[in-house]
Write an enzyme that holds these catalytic residues in place. Sequence first.
Site, PDB file in Angstrom:
ATOM      1  N   GLY A  25       0.805  -1.230   0.000  1.00 18.21           N
ATOM      2  CA  GLY A  25       0.000   0.000   0.000  1.00 18.21           C
ATOM      3  C   GLY A  25       0.826   1.262   0.000  1.00 18.21           C
ATOM      4  O   GLY A  25       0.697   2.108   0.887  1.00 18.21           O
ATOM      5  N   GLY A  29      -0.574   8.185   1.180  1.00 20.60           N
ATOM      6  CA  GLY A  29      -0.598   8.232   2.647  1.00 20.60           C
ATOM      7  C   GLY A  29       0.628   7.656   3.337  1.00 20.60           C
ATOM      8  O   GLY A  29       1.781   7.919   2.975  1.00 20.60           O
ATOM      9  N   GLY A  31       1.949   4.618   3.570  1.00 24.56           N
ATOM     10  CA  GLY A  31       2.840   3.720   2.827  1.00 24.56           C
ATOM     11  C   GLY A  31       3.778   4.490   1.902  1.00 24.56           C
ATOM     12  O   GLY A  31       4.959   4.154   1.779  1.00 24.56           O
ATOM     13  N   SER A 153      -3.725   0.377  14.189  1.00 24.09           N
ATOM     14  CA  SER A 153      -4.427   1.647  14.409  1.00 24.09           C
ATOM     15  C   SER A 153      -4.973   1.728  15.829  1.00 24.09           C
ATOM     16  O   SER A 153      -5.328   0.699  16.422  1.00 24.09           O
ATOM     17  CB  SER A 153      -5.601   1.735  13.426  1.00 24.09           C
ATOM     18  OG  SER A 153      -6.383   2.868  13.703  1.00 24.09           O
ATOM     19  N   TYR A 179     -13.834  -1.717  11.223  1.00 26.38           N
ATOM     20  CA  TYR A 179     -12.405  -1.359  11.211  1.00 26.38           C
ATOM     21  C   TYR A 179     -11.750  -1.859  12.510  1.00 26.38           C
ATOM     22  O   TYR A 179     -10.663  -2.448  12.484  1.00 26.38           O
ATOM     23  CB  TYR A 179     -12.309   0.158  11.092  1.00 26.38           C
ATOM     24  CG  TYR A 179     -10.927   0.732  10.907  1.00 26.38           C
ATOM     25  CD1 TYR A 179     -10.224   0.566   9.717  1.00 26.38           C
ATOM     26  CD2 TYR A 179     -10.328   1.495  11.914  1.00 26.38           C
ATOM     27  CE1 TYR A 179      -8.965   1.135   9.545  1.00 26.38           C
ATOM     28  CE2 TYR A 179      -9.074   2.072  11.748  1.00 26.38           C
ATOM     29  CZ  TYR A 179      -8.400   1.893  10.568  1.00 26.38           C
ATOM     30  OH  TYR A 179      -7.148   2.462  10.399  1.00 26.38           O
TER      31      TYR A 179
HETATM   32  N1  LIG Z   1      -4.336   7.904   8.066  1.00 26.38           N
HETATM   33  C1  LIG Z   1      -4.499   7.689   9.359  1.00 26.38           C
HETATM   34  O1  LIG Z   1      -4.744   8.626  10.159  1.00 26.38           O
HETATM   35  C2  LIG Z   1      -4.374   6.290   9.913  1.00 26.38           C
HETATM   36  C3  LIG Z   1      -4.584   6.117  11.281  1.00 26.38           C
HETATM   37  C4  LIG Z   1      -4.461   4.835  11.812  1.00 26.38           C
HETATM   38  C5  LIG Z   1      -4.098   3.777  11.000  1.00 26.38           C
HETATM   39  N2  LIG Z   1      -3.923   3.970   9.664  1.00 26.38           N
HETATM   40  C6  LIG Z   1      -3.557   2.792   8.866  1.00 26.38           C
HETATM   41  O2  LIG Z   1      -2.492   3.147   7.983  1.00 26.38           O
HETATM   42  C7  LIG Z   1      -2.524   2.288   6.844  1.00 26.38           C
HETATM   43  C8  LIG Z   1      -2.406   3.130   5.593  1.00 26.38           C
HETATM   44  O3  LIG Z   1      -3.555   3.946   5.480  1.00 26.38           O
HETATM   45  P1  LIG Z   1      -3.530   5.438   4.914  1.00 26.38           P
HETATM   46  O4  LIG Z   1      -4.179   6.284   5.923  1.00 26.38           O
HETATM   47  O5  LIG Z   1      -2.191   5.778   4.419  1.00 26.38           O
HETATM   48  O6  LIG Z   1      -4.590   5.285   3.717  1.00 26.38           O
HETATM   49  P2  LIG Z   1      -4.441   5.469   2.155  1.00 26.38           P
HETATM   50  O7  LIG Z   1      -3.811   6.768   1.825  1.00 26.38           O
HETATM   51  O8  LIG Z   1      -5.808   5.209   1.618  1.00 26.38           O
HETATM   52  O9  LIG Z   1      -3.454   4.303   1.727  1.00 26.38           O
HETATM   53  C9  LIG Z   1      -3.880   2.974   1.735  1.00 26.38           C
HETATM   54  C10 LIG Z   1      -2.994   2.149   0.827  1.00 26.38           C
HETATM   55  O10 LIG Z   1      -3.536   0.819   0.837  1.00 26.38           O
HETATM   56  C11 LIG Z   1      -3.832   0.448  -0.509  1.00 26.38           C
HETATM   57  N3  LIG Z   1      -4.999  -0.416  -0.609  1.00 26.38           N
HETATM   58  C12 LIG Z   1      -6.278  -0.149  -0.233  1.00 26.38           C
HETATM   59  N4  LIG Z   1      -7.073  -1.164  -0.560  1.00 26.38           N
HETATM   60  C13 LIG Z   1      -6.288  -2.115  -1.162  1.00 26.38           C
HETATM   61  C14 LIG Z   1      -6.534  -3.374  -1.748  1.00 26.38           C
HETATM   62  N5  LIG Z   1      -7.760  -3.884  -1.829  1.00 26.38           N
HETATM   63  N6  LIG Z   1      -5.499  -4.059  -2.259  1.00 26.38           N
HETATM   64  C15 LIG Z   1      -4.243  -3.555  -2.221  1.00 26.38           C
HETATM   65  N7  LIG Z   1      -3.950  -2.341  -1.718  1.00 26.38           N
HETATM   66  C16 LIG Z   1      -4.969  -1.626  -1.191  1.00 26.38           C
HETATM   67  C17 LIG Z   1      -4.129   1.779  -1.233  1.00 26.38           C
HETATM   68  O11 LIG Z   1      -4.015   1.580  -2.626  1.00 26.38           O
HETATM   69  P3  LIG Z   1      -4.836   2.479  -3.712  1.00 26.38           P
HETATM   70  O12 LIG Z   1      -4.036   3.735  -3.917  1.00 26.38           O
HETATM   71  O13 LIG Z   1      -4.875   1.620  -4.928  1.00 26.38           O
HETATM   72  O14 LIG Z   1      -6.181   2.763  -3.120  1.00 26.38           O
HETATM   73  C18 LIG Z   1      -3.034   2.639  -0.628  1.00 26.38           C
HETATM   74  O15 LIG Z   1      -1.799   2.386  -1.240  1.00 26.38           O
HETATM   75  C19 LIG Z   1      -3.837   1.507   6.932  1.00 26.38           C
HETATM   76  O16 LIG Z   1      -3.570   0.216   7.424  1.00 26.38           O
HETATM   77  C20 LIG Z   1      -4.657   2.300   7.943  1.00 26.38           C
HETATM   78  O17 LIG Z   1      -5.590   1.504   8.616  1.00 26.38           O
HETATM   79  C21 LIG Z   1      -4.049   5.206   9.102  1.00 26.38           C
END
Ligand SMILES: NC(=O)c1ccc[n+]([C@@H]2O[C@H](COP(=O)([O-])OP(=O)(O)OC[C@H]3O[C@@H](n4cnc5c(N)ncnc54)[C@H](OP(=O)(O)O)[C@@H]3O)[C@@H](O)[C@H]2O)c1
Length: 295
Positions: A25, A29, A31, A153, A179
């Site tokens: 991912g 964000g 990743g 998370s 979630y």
């Molecule tokens: N942002 C926050 O405040 C926060 C807080 C707590 C935990 N987290 C955790 O951090 C991690 C990253 O989240 P983020 O906030 O950075 O969100 P994000 O910007 O939406 O990034 C999510 C990543 O996961 C990929 N992804 C989503 N669905 C997928 C699928 N079906 N198959 C393969 N890849 C997939 C997305 O790919 P696409 O670009 O193709 O959609 C993207 O690269 C997650 O595990 C989330 O639960 C985030």
Amino acid sequence: MMANNRAEQHHCDVNLKGKRCVLTGTTSGVGWEAAKTLAAHQASIVMINRNQEKSEKACEIIRSTYHVECDYLIADFTNLEEVHKAADYLNHSDWQIDILINNAGMYCTRKTYTKDHLETVFCVDHLASFILTYKLMEKLKKNPSSRIIQVNSQGHRFNGLNISDLNWDKRYYTGLRGYGASKTAQLLTVWEFADLLKGSGVTINAMHPGGVKSAIGENNGPLYRWYKHHFVTKFLADPSISGQALHYLAAAPELSEVSGQYFNLTLVEKPSPHALDREIGKEIWSISKKIAGLL
Ligand SMILES: NC(=O)c1ccc[n+]([C@@H]2O[C@H](COP(=O)([O-])OP(=O)(O)OC[C@H]3O[C@@H](n4cnc5c(N)ncnc54)[C@H](OP(=O)(O)O)[C@@H]3O)[C@@H](O)[C@H]2O)c1
């Protein structure tokens, strides 16, 4: 938890030249920030993403900016066959893996199912990371200083995990509970993996990447997106803090033997009691293995 949100974070400046990091991912964000920060510290990068065009572009930026090797594999985590294939490819490759960061995740306000009739968030946020970790364990053990990090998370605190109703047939689904269930399942299996890896030199830890601006939740309807853009985003930090924290967890020498911990960014924190229930943990471990076809 609140104190840790205000506390000063740890930093390290360890160079990772000669190390290869597999991250899931990385197209936005957390990743993407992690891939850039690790590459800036000279790690070679292997991305696992679902979108070819975004992956190509991301790899090109990493190569041209940081002059490190960057490759990608394509797998949609709603399709467990594709996750198995990605793990098999990595296992058969000549690549030594030093760091595995399972980051890909999503948030859905409504209950949806994958083609295999699994609740989608449970499948993407828990089962996919479970399969990759399980299948890559032996390869990681060949390099007895490798590290696994599960991007979890604080949302695990919302709970919602009921092992006799993983598909939400009997209960009302909400985004927060769905979630919370998937993140709780992932955390519970981290303690099991940590036990299994004891003595191997390989560590596994979970982390909360901070409340940061990202694309999470953009798959939901206009009302949720409006709420996110007009309200939630104001309180979120820049995602570079997540990248820096993941570099610290992947590289800091003082963590070389630390395993089976939950970090809020870089600070050890106690997860919610329901995420420490080892009995449920053993059950979700067996169920996850069974659903994932890992028996
Ligand atoms: N942002 C926050 O405040 C926060 C807080 C707590 C935990 N987290 C955790 O951090 C991690 C990253 O989240 P983020 O906030 O950075 O969100 P994000 O910007 O939406 O990034 C999510 C990543 O996961 C990929 N992804 C989503 N669905 C997928 C699928 N079906 N198959 C393969 N890849 C997939 C997305 O790919 P696409 O670009 O193709 O959609 C993207 O690269 C997650 O595990 C989330 O639960 C985030």
